[in-house]
Write a protein that holds these residues in place. Structure first.
Motif, mmCIF file in Angstrom:
data_model
loop_
_atom_site.group_PDB
_atom_site.id
_atom_site.type_symbol
_atom_site.label_atom_id
_atom_site.label_comp_id
_atom_site.label_asym_id
_atom_site.label_seq_id
_atom_site.Cartn_x
_atom_site.Cartn_y
_atom_site.Cartn_z
ATOM 1 N N SER A 1 3.167 9.807 -10.175
ATOM 2 C CA SER A 1 1.955 9.802 -10.993
ATOM 3 C C SER A 1 2.242 9.534 -12.465
ATOM 4 O O SER A 1 1.461 8.851 -13.126
ATOM 5 C CB SER A 1 1.163 11.090 -10.808
ATOM 6 O OG SER A 1 1.920 12.192 -11.238
ATOM 7 N N PHE B 1 -8.073 4.687 -5.286
ATOM 8 C CA PHE B 1 -6.650 4.947 -5.091
ATOM 9 C C PHE B 1 -6.235 4.385 -3.737
ATOM 10 O O PHE B 1 -6.995 4.521 -2.778
ATOM 11 C CB PHE B 1 -6.375 6.467 -5.139
ATOM 12 C CG PHE B 1 -4.925 6.799 -5.031
ATOM 13 C CD1 PHE B 1 -4.111 6.767 -6.145
ATOM 14 C CD2 PHE B 1 -4.365 7.115 -3.800
ATOM 15 C CE1 PHE B 1 -2.758 7.052 -6.042
ATOM 16 C CE2 PHE B 1 -3.017 7.403 -3.677
ATOM 17 C CZ PHE B 1 -2.224 7.366 -4.807
ATOM 18 N N PRO B 2 -5.103 3.707 -3.628
ATOM 19 C CA PRO B 2 -4.005 3.590 -4.567
ATOM 20 C C PRO B 2 -4.042 2.338 -5.450
ATOM 21 O O PRO B 2 -3.042 1.989 -6.067
ATOM 22 C CB PRO B 2 -2.785 3.558 -3.651
ATOM 23 C CG PRO B 2 -3.253 2.780 -2.468
ATOM 24 C CD PRO B 2 -4.702 3.203 -2.298
ATOM 25 N N GLU B 3 -5.197 1.661 -5.537
ATOM 26 C CA GLU B 3 -5.292 0.491 -6.411
ATOM 27 C C GLU B 3 -5.068 0.893 -7.861
ATOM 28 O O GLU B 3 -5.250 2.053 -8.229
ATOM 29 C CB GLU B 3 -6.692 -0.123 -6.325
ATOM 30 C CG GLU B 3 -7.050 -0.751 -5.005
ATOM 31 C CD GLU B 3 -8.479 -1.240 -5.027
ATOM 32 O OE1 GLU B 3 -8.666 -2.435 -5.317
ATOM 33 O OE2 GLU B 3 -9.390 -0.437 -4.774
ATOM 34 N N ARG C 1 2.628 5.834 -12.802
ATOM 35 C CA ARG C 1 1.319 5.204 -12.591
ATOM 36 C C ARG C 1 0.458 5.331 -13.845
ATOM 37 O O ARG C 1 -0.105 4.347 -14.328
ATOM 38 C CB ARG C 1 0.610 5.833 -11.392
ATOM 39 C CG ARG C 1 -0.827 5.338 -11.205
ATOM 40 C CD ARG C 1 -1.513 6.009 -10.036
ATOM 41 N NE ARG C 1 -0.967 5.553 -8.785
ATOM 42 C CZ ARG C 1 -1.348 4.421 -8.163
ATOM 43 N NH1 ARG C 1 -2.254 3.646 -8.701
ATOM 44 N NH2 ARG C 1 -0.802 4.077 -7.026
ATOM 45 N N LEU D 1 0.836 -1.206 0.000
ATOM 46 C CA LEU D 1 0.000 0.000 0.000
ATOM 47 C C LEU D 1 0.866 1.249 0.000
ATOM 48 O O LEU D 1 0.578 2.224 -0.706
ATOM 49 C CB LEU D 1 -0.964 -0.004 1.192
ATOM 50 C CG LEU D 1 -2.179 -0.915 1.039
ATOM 51 C CD1 LEU D 1 -2.915 -1.067 2.373
ATOM 52 C CD2 LEU D 1 -3.131 -0.383 -0.034
ATOM 53 N N GLY D 2 1.956 1.224 0.762
ATOM 54 C CA GLY D 2 2.889 2.350 0.782
ATOM 55 C C GLY D 2 3.534 2.567 -0.574
ATOM 56 O O GLY D 2 3.624 3.706 -1.055
ATOM 57 N N LEU E 1 2.362 1.615 -3.473
ATOM 58 C CA LEU E 1 1.327 2.074 -4.406
ATOM 59 C C LEU E 1 1.040 3.568 -4.225
ATOM 60 O O LEU E 1 0.914 4.306 -5.201
ATOM 61 C CB LEU E 1 0.037 1.269 -4.221
ATOM 62 C CG LEU E 1 0.066 -0.163 -4.752
ATOM 63 C CD1 LEU E 1 -1.117 -0.955 -4.226
ATOM 64 C CD2 LEU E 1 0.094 -0.174 -6.270
ATOM 65 N N ARG E 2 0.960 4.012 -2.971
ATOM 66 C CA ARG E 2 0.702 5.430 -2.695
ATOM 67 C C ARG E 2 1.855 6.317 -3.166
ATOM 68 O O ARG E 2 1.638 7.431 -3.619
ATOM 69 C CB ARG E 2 0.477 5.645 -1.201
ATOM 70 C CG ARG E 2 -0.875 5.264 -0.730
ATOM 71 C CD ARG E 2 -1.096 5.685 0.731
ATOM 72 N NE ARG E 2 -2.212 4.966 1.273
ATOM 73 C CZ ARG E 2 -2.128 3.872 2.039
ATOM 74 N NH1 ARG E 2 -0.946 3.396 2.402
ATOM 75 N NH2 ARG E 2 -3.204 3.258 2.460
ATOM 76 N N ASP E 3 3.085 5.808 -3.031
ATOM 77 C CA ASP E 3 4.278 6.606 -3.344
ATOM 78 C C ASP E 3 4.687 6.563 -4.814
ATOM 79 O O ASP E 3 5.621 7.261 -5.208
ATOM 80 C CB ASP E 3 5.464 6.118 -2.494
ATOM 81 C CG ASP E 3 5.258 6.386 -1.012
ATOM 82 O OD1 ASP E 3 4.383 7.207 -0.658
ATOM 83 O OD2 ASP E 3 5.967 5.756 -0.198
#
Length: 181
Positions: A18, A51-53, A21, A10-11, A13-15
């Motif tokens: 963009s 988000f962050p999926e 991504r 999850l970390g 994916l969040r980081d």
């Protein structure tokens, strides 16, 4: 161990920057929509992502444009998940898990009517075993599902060997699609 992997993924994916991504999500959407499983499917089950999926909204939109029946899950009582047809005017609401789900839960689509199921997850082994978000809904659903399964993932979500315990109820995803980082 699974909780540690969930937290780490999850970390990451969040980081994820963009621009990376956006590029990878576009590649994954194209890969899904060009797959043999997608072309053969009339009905596709897919989670309405948050988000962050990895973004699934373009996949849903493409399916609708191609005339596919798109179905989205509802996480019901006793950890039982059902799928319901999604159309552009389908009313959706946020569940207690923060997931967008259909408001109208009548007329669930039976598992045998779903040709392709896009299975979400946070970490995947090369053999298709996954670490999900921890609710067990997909594990229960997959136990009785006989159609095709596919997951999309970023390269850092793929592990050569599972770094977690594979449990008796775990069902591997049949096909994993990823992209270069």
């Amino acid at each position: 161990m699974k909780e540690q992997i969930r937290k780490e993924m999850l970390g990451r994916l969040r980081d994820l920057p963009s621009q990376d991504r956006i590029r990878m999500e576009q590649e994954l959407t194209t890969a899904v929509c060009n797959s043999d499983e997608w072309h053969a499917a009339k009905t596709v089950g897919v989670t309405w992502s948050n988000f962050p999926e990895i973004d699934t909204h373009k996949i849903i939109q493409t399916g609708l444009e191609e005339g596919k029946r798109m179905v989205v899950p509802y996480s019901g009582k006793d950890r039982v998940m059902t799928f319901h047809e999604y159309l552009p005017d389908t009313a959706m609401s946020r569940s207690k898990f923060g997931i967008m789900e259909p408001v109208d839960k009548r007329n669930p689509v039976p598992p045998e009517a779903i040709d392709l199921l896009l299975v979400p997850g946070l970490a995947f082994s090369e053999t298709g075993y996954r670490v999900g978000f921890g609710g067990g809904y997909y594990d229960r659903y997959l136990a009785a599902y006989n159609g095709h399964t596919l997951s999309v993932l970023f390269p850092f979500q793929l592990f050569k060997d599972p770094h977690w315990e594979i449990e008796a109820f775990d069902v591997p995803v049949q096909k994993l699609l990823t992209t270069a980082f």
